[in-house]
Write an enzyme that holds these catalytic residues in place. Structure first.
Site, PDB file in Angstrom:
ATOM      1  N   LYS A  95      65.331  35.902  44.069  1.00  0.00           N
ATOM      2  CA  LYS A  95      65.184  37.148  45.072  1.00  0.00           C
ATOM      3  C   LYS A  95      66.667  37.402  45.832  1.00  0.00           C
ATOM      4  O   LYS A  95      65.739  38.474  47.077  1.00  0.00           O
ATOM      5  CB  LYS A  95      63.470  36.249  45.593  1.00  0.00           C
ATOM      6  N   ASP A  96      67.604  36.740  46.184  1.00  0.00           N
ATOM      7  CA  ASP A  96      68.362  37.380  46.928  1.00  0.00           C
ATOM      8  C   ASP A  96      69.277  38.219  45.835  1.00  0.00           C
ATOM      9  O   ASP A  96      70.206  39.030  46.372  1.00  0.00           O
ATOM     10  CB  ASP A  96      69.219  36.006  47.282  1.00  0.00           C
ATOM     11  N   SER A 139      61.714  37.861  57.955  1.00  0.00           N
ATOM     12  CA  SER A 139      60.517  38.917  56.707  1.00  0.00           C
ATOM     13  C   SER A 139      59.880  39.233  56.881  1.00  0.00           C
ATOM     14  O   SER A 139      59.013  38.557  57.175  1.00  0.00           O
ATOM     15  CB  SER A 139      60.287  37.935  55.630  1.00  0.00           C
ATOM     16  N   ARG A 141      58.104  41.414  54.457  1.00  0.00           N
ATOM     17  CA  ARG A 141      56.861  40.695  53.754  1.00  0.00           C
ATOM     18  C   ARG A 141      56.345  40.091  54.211  1.00  0.00           C
ATOM     19  O   ARG A 141      54.797  40.125  54.639  1.00  0.00           O
ATOM     20  CB  ARG A 141      57.670  40.381  51.996  1.00  0.00           C
ATOM     21  N   ARG A 142      56.039  38.900  54.690  1.00  0.00           N
ATOM     22  CA  ARG A 142      55.656  37.735  55.713  1.00  0.00           C
ATOM     23  C   ARG A 142      55.426  38.035  56.377  1.00  0.00           C
ATOM     24  O   ARG A 142      54.411  38.077  56.973  1.00  0.00           O
ATOM     25  CB  ARG A 142      56.507  36.651  55.912  1.00  0.00           C
ATOM     26  N   ARG A 159      66.632  32.564  61.897  1.00  0.00           N
ATOM     27  CA  ARG A 159      68.135  32.532  60.399  1.00  0.00           C
ATOM     28  C   ARG A 159      68.548  30.824  60.303  1.00  0.00           C
ATOM     29  O   ARG A 159      68.064  30.004  61.256  1.00  0.00           O
ATOM     30  CB  ARG A 159      69.554  33.326  60.725  1.00  0.00           C
ATOM     31  N   ARG A 165      65.447  25.662  59.916  1.00  0.00           N
ATOM     32  CA  ARG A 165      64.344  26.567  60.062  1.00  0.00           C
ATOM     33  C   ARG A 165      63.369  25.075  60.653  1.00  0.00           C
ATOM     34  O   ARG A 165      63.179  24.919  61.934  1.00  0.00           O
ATOM     35  CB  ARG A 165      64.233  27.197  59.495  1.00  0.00           C
ATOM     36  N   CYS A 257      65.633  42.734  50.410  1.00  0.00           N
ATOM     37  CA  CYS A 257      64.843  41.733  50.547  1.00  0.00           C
ATOM     38  C   CYS A 257      64.256  42.555  52.325  1.00  0.00           C
ATOM     39  O   CYS A 257      64.181  41.827  52.851  1.00  0.00           O
ATOM     40  CB  CYS A 257      65.253  40.248  51.252  1.00  0.00           C
TER      41      CYS A 257
END
Length: 315
Positions: A95-96, A139, A141-142, A159, A165, A257
């Site tokens: 995904k990166d 994100s 998307r999230r 981050r 996290r 991303c």
């Protein structure tokens, strides 16, 4: 019948070592060591040496991800080393990886996918979070998918690696944060800093993952048939089809991303089923989320991914 990698064995065994480039985070090292171990199991005379490379995304742990210019903030320096023949193989979280690779580089077929779902780190599921809860995520998307579930939620950039996290959440900086199931599974709960009951998978109906989430991106030099054949010993056909469909979906959106888009493809009963999400701005400036899905022949994975993206762009 021998696997394709078998035919490269005689040549491969002349190698003293294969140099594998990786980021230095716990997750990146865990993933790279897993690949190295699988290669050495398949070819006992081959030794894989890990070379840690710092990327621009690793050097700057303070800036929001959307403040970085260009794509590939976690991959460029590793790809430069691959092109310079300082390493023979790079292992990424797929995904990166931008959908367009630098000239001279290519992807080998990936191994079997880990759990692709997102994971809510909180003491309750998303529907039971307190009103106005603060969620740490960088994100888009999230964020946009969670807003559809809970319009009252607030969001703030976060981050750091998995353990960092989790520590920020445990310290009370956030009511919840969101990780990838795959990363937590690969690290294990203890190394991720989590206890049972502190993590809740988000189903696809709640939040579609990033294209390629849970898949390892094995990057090699274009035309390196020896390395491609070696990696064929750990490849998974179904994961390869999902990878092709999801990356074609993202490429058609011309996104990385920062794009609020998610997709998940899987082979079911001999066909490829892909579902996608895209948030787009309405005329009034508000973001609206849309979902769509398609099903078709596995051999048309790229086409299915592109068609899904085109369908979502018309909403």
């Amino acid at each position: 019948m021998p696997s394709p990698a078998f035919y490269f064995l005689e040549d491969i065994n002349k190698l003293i070592a294969i140099k594998l480039g990786t980021r230095g985070s716990d997750l990146a090292l865990t993933q790279s060591r897993w690949v190295a171990a699988r290669i050495e199991e398949a070819f006992p005379d081959v030794k894989v040496e890990l070379l840690v490379i710092k990327t621009s995304g690793d050097r700057d742990q303070n800036s929001a991800l959307n403040k970085f210019s260009g794509k590939g903030i976690f991959t460029k320096e590793i790809e430069d080393a691959l092109l310079a023949q300082e390493i023979d193989l790079a292992v990424h979280s797929l995904k990166d990886l931008p959908t367009t690779l630098p000239e001279g580089l290519a992807l080998a077929d990936p191994p079997k996918r880990e759990d692709p779902r997102d994971l809510m780190v909180a003491r309750s599921r998303v529907k039971d979070l307190p009103s106005g809860a603060l969620v740490g995520t960088g994100s888009a998307r999230r964020r946009e998918q969670l807003r559809l579930l809970r319009p009252d939620l607030r969001f703030e950039e976060i981050r750091g690696n998995v353990a960092t996290r989790v520590k920020k959440w445990r310290n009370g900086d956030y009511d919840a944060t969101v990780l990838a199931c795959a990363g937590v599974n690969r690290l294990g709960l203890e190394k991720a800093g989590l206890l049972p009951g502190e993590h809740h998978p988000l189903e696809f109906s709640e939040c579609l993952p990033a294209p390629g989430q849970g898949i390892l991106g094995l990057e090699i030099r274009e035309g390196d048939d020896r390395m491609r054949g070696l990696l064929g010993s750990i490849a998974c056909r179904d994961t390869t089809a999902a990878c092709q469909a999801e990356r074609a979906f993202l490429a058609e959106l011309d996104g990385g991303c920062h794009v609020p888009a998610g997709a998940h493809a899987e082979v079911k009963n001999g066909e490829l089923f892909i579902q996608g999400f895209l948030a787009s701005e309405d005329s009034d400036g508000a973001l609206r989320g849309h979902r769509h899905d398609l099903c078709g022949p596995v051999e048309h994975a790229d086409e299915l991914g592109r068609r899904l993206a085109l369908a979502l762009k018309t909403f």
